[in-house]
Design an enzyme around this catalytic site. Structure first.
Site, short mmCIF file in Angstrom:
data_model
loop_
_atom_site.label_atom_id
_atom_site.label_comp_id
_atom_site.label_asym_id
_atom_site.label_seq_id
_atom_site.Cartn_x
_atom_site.Cartn_y
_atom_site.Cartn_z
N GLY A 15 -56.48 -17.99 -21.80
CA GLY A 15 -55.63 -19.11 -21.40
C GLY A 15 -54.18 -18.97 -21.80
N SER A 16 -53.70 -17.72 -21.98
CA SER A 16 -52.30 -17.59 -22.38
C SER A 16 -51.36 -18.02 -21.25
CB SER A 16 -51.98 -16.18 -22.85
OG SER A 16 -51.99 -15.29 -21.76
N ASN A 17 -51.74 -17.74 -20.00
CA ASN A 17 -50.91 -18.20 -18.88
C ASN A 17 -50.90 -19.72 -18.80
OD1 ASN A 17 -49.68 -16.07 -17.07
ND2 ASN A 17 -51.74 -15.22 -17.28
N MET A 90 -61.90 -16.75 -13.59
CA MET A 90 -62.74 -15.63 -13.15
C MET A 90 -63.85 -16.01 -12.15
SD MET A 90 -61.11 -13.38 -14.67
CE MET A 90 -62.05 -11.87 -14.52
N ILE A 92 -65.09 -17.48 -8.29
CA ILE A 92 -64.58 -17.47 -6.93
C ILE A 92 -64.85 -18.84 -6.29
CG2 ILE A 92 -64.79 -16.41 -4.64
CD1 ILE A 92 -65.30 -13.75 -6.11
N ASN A 107 -52.50 -18.30 -7.47
CA ASN A 107 -53.20 -17.46 -8.45
C ASN A 107 -52.24 -16.40 -8.98
OD1 ASN A 107 -55.40 -16.30 -9.90
ND2 ASN A 107 -55.63 -14.74 -8.30
N HIS A 109 -52.28 -12.49 -10.44
CA HIS A 109 -53.17 -11.32 -10.48
C HIS A 109 -52.44 -10.14 -11.14
CE1 HIS A 109 -56.52 -8.83 -9.26
NE2 HIS A 109 -55.65 -7.91 -8.88
N ASP A 145 -57.96 -12.32 -3.66
CA ASP A 145 -56.63 -11.77 -3.96
C ASP A 145 -55.85 -11.34 -2.71
OD1 ASP A 145 -57.21 -12.12 -6.68
OD2 ASP A 145 -58.14 -10.15 -6.83
N GLU A 174 -46.33 -11.61 -16.73
CA GLU A 174 -47.01 -12.73 -16.05
C GLU A 174 -46.44 -14.06 -16.54
OE1 GLU A 174 -51.34 -12.68 -15.87
OE2 GLU A 174 -51.33 -10.51 -16.11
C1 GRF Z 1 -54.32 -12.17 -16.91
O1 GRF Z 1 -53.89 -10.84 -16.83
C2 GRF Z 1 -54.59 -12.69 -15.55
O2 GRF Z 1 -53.70 -12.26 -14.56
C3 GRF Z 1 -55.94 -12.09 -15.31
O3 GRF Z 1 -56.62 -12.25 -16.52
C4 GRF Z 1 -55.70 -12.25 -17.59
C5 GRF Z 1 -55.97 -13.50 -18.32
O4 GRF Z 1 -54.97 -13.96 -19.09
N1 GRF Z 1 -56.59 -12.59 -14.14
P1 GRF Z 1 -54.93 -15.38 -19.76
O5 GRF Z 1 -56.34 -15.98 -19.78
O6 GRF Z 1 -53.99 -16.24 -19.00
O7 GRF Z 1 -54.47 -15.11 -21.17
#
Ligand code: GRF
Length: 189
Positions: A15-17, A90, A92, A107, A109, A145, A174
């Site tokens: 969940g870093s994003n 993760m 679909i 999304n 990727h 994707d 990202e």
């Molecule tokens: C990221 O590289 C994202 O693009 C990919 O999985 C990784 C997960 O990162 N699909 P996070 O969970 O947001 O840290």
């Protein structure tokens, strides 16, 4: 004043994003407000973060996908969600779910799409001796994707890179790219 879009974020792992988008959304001129988070993984390290930041969240394991999607849809409707950001999600989503939110699901990727769709992108890029990889923010359509690309960032692959080091470098980009993509698509609406 910026009218912030009510946004839901779907996650599965670290969940870093998501955390980064929450941080971004708190900026005065950010075009989103993170209203709701769905995690497909109850063990996600982000749950503590969500609690601490008082962000409404729900866990759906997607084992009964139709049922879960129906419940999610109801919540999104009730909360008047305007945008969905998939971030390390993760699972679909079904075609009918995607259709209901046409043009409103994004999304991120970790590759330069259309190259390396799906999983193990870093392993495959290194194996193929690519000089560059990167990340892409795109709209989600019913093919994996494959939706319209919003923005990409190239990242150099060094000889010494392994999947772990490359993933770290790309993840850093990202975190810059997702906010940029949101500004790009929302600044005119
Ligand atoms: C990221 O590289 C994202 O693009 C990919 O999985 C990784 C997960 O990162 N699909 P996070 O969970 O947001 O840290």
């Amino acid at each position: 004043m910026v009218l912030k879009k009510r946004t839901a974020i779907f996650i599965s792992g670290n969940g870093s994003n998501m955390k980064n988008l929450v941080k971004f959304s708190k900026k005065k001129n950010a075009p989103i407000k993170v209203d709701f988070v769905i995690s497909s993984n109850k063990k996600s390290k982000s749950i503590q973060f969500l609690k601490k930041n008082k962000i409404y969240y729900k866990i759906f394991d997607f084992k009964r996908k139709n049922k879960d999607e129906k419940k999610i849809f109801e919540i999104l409707k009730k909360r008047e969600t305007q945008l969905i950001c998939l971030a390390g999600f993760m699972k679909i989503l079904s075609e009918s779910f995607i259709k209901r939110f046409k043009g409103k699901i994004l999304n991120i990727h970790p590759s330069l799409l259309p190259k390396y769709k799906g999983l193990n992108t870093h392993e495959r890029a290194i194996f193929n001796k690519e000089k560059f990889s990167g990340c892409t923010v795109h709209f989600v359509n019913s093919k994996l994707d494959s939706g319209k690309i919003i923005i990409q960032k190239r990242v150099k692959i060094n000889k010494k890179d392994d999947p772990k080091s490359l993933s770290k470098k790309i993840l850093k980009q990202e975190h810059l790219l997702y906010p940029k993509a949101l500004k790009k698509i929302l600044s005119r609406t």
